[in-house]
Design an enzyme around this catalytic site. Sequence first.
Site, short mmCIF file in Angstrom:
data_model
loop_
_atom_site.label_atom_id
_atom_site.label_comp_id
_atom_site.label_asym_id
_atom_site.label_seq_id
_atom_site.Cartn_x
_atom_site.Cartn_y
_atom_site.Cartn_z
N HIS A 90 3.54 1.31 -2.44
CA HIS A 90 3.07 2.63 -2.86
C HIS A 90 4.24 3.58 -3.14
O HIS A 90 5.29 3.52 -2.51
CB HIS A 90 2.20 3.26 -1.78
N CYS A 142 3.97 3.68 -8.00
CA CYS A 142 3.55 4.84 -8.77
C CYS A 142 4.61 5.94 -8.73
O CYS A 142 5.39 6.04 -7.78
CB CYS A 142 2.24 5.37 -8.21
#
Length: 315
Positions: A90, A142
């Site tokens: 992440h 991301c």
Amino acid sequence: MEMGKKRMAVLVGCNYPNTQNELHGCINDVLAMKEVLVKRFGFDASHVQLLTDAPGSVVLPTGANIKRALGHMIDQAEAGDVLFFHYSGHGTWIPSKKPGHAFRQDEAIVPCDFNLITDVDFRQLVNRLPKGATLTILSDSCHSGGLIDKEKEQIGPNATITANNTTVHPHNPKSIPFESILQHLTSLTNINTSDVGTHLLEFFGSDASLKYRLPPLEWDLFDSLKPDEGILLSGCQANETSADMSPNEGGGKACGAFSNAVQMVLKQHSGQLSNKQLVTMAREVLQAQGFEQQHPCLYCSDQNAIATFLWQPEF
């Protein structure tokens, strides 16, 4: 740059098992990368450190452990060495504290303990490189565009890809919203503040990001060296998400869309590829797969844009 004396890598895969943020392909990504580093790029397996949150892992990919591994690798480096960091997990956007940029957001990765590693930390690591050594960062996360603070954009938001109607495999974004990170950290510190730095400093102390341990005016100490030897291949632009793909109907393994695209390009082209060629081709793979909102980027000096990816030896 001459051929490297040593080739060293730190590979980090965070699946966040048994949490609401669970991903499925990140550990697969770095295991596949380790194999190609050894077989194709001449890395000694003993010089490739793997940090994952798989059950039974001895060294977990916490913020402190990741920075310690990267720092140790850089401390061992000499002129001509090739260093590589692959992160699959992440990422997030955090409010910027830079003077004059009150409404900007900055980039960070999210280790398994939520001790954020920010763009300022990666800039400091690049600035520690000995002259003539390179550090290539492949971040399949991301908001990873611009993850090395002040690094020059070579392929970024200005490069566009034409949309198509290709079916996209089932996938999840590799992003944890800032609000969720703040909520998690608040539960750890029990402090009522929206300032993420306060929480990180309270819970992680000296292991927290330099972004929060130094006054903003001292960030100039980590200005980019021109040109420097940092090379960032990001899974997407700063304002985009990177995909974690579920196994396809043919029974394939879960994987990160960008990591998988890089692997596909490398399999299709056995010869040397420049950093710019690799990112451009990975963009084309994602376009063909229907990932129209994910545009890999390249940040590095002009010289490193046309340099061979990981200085692949000629066999």
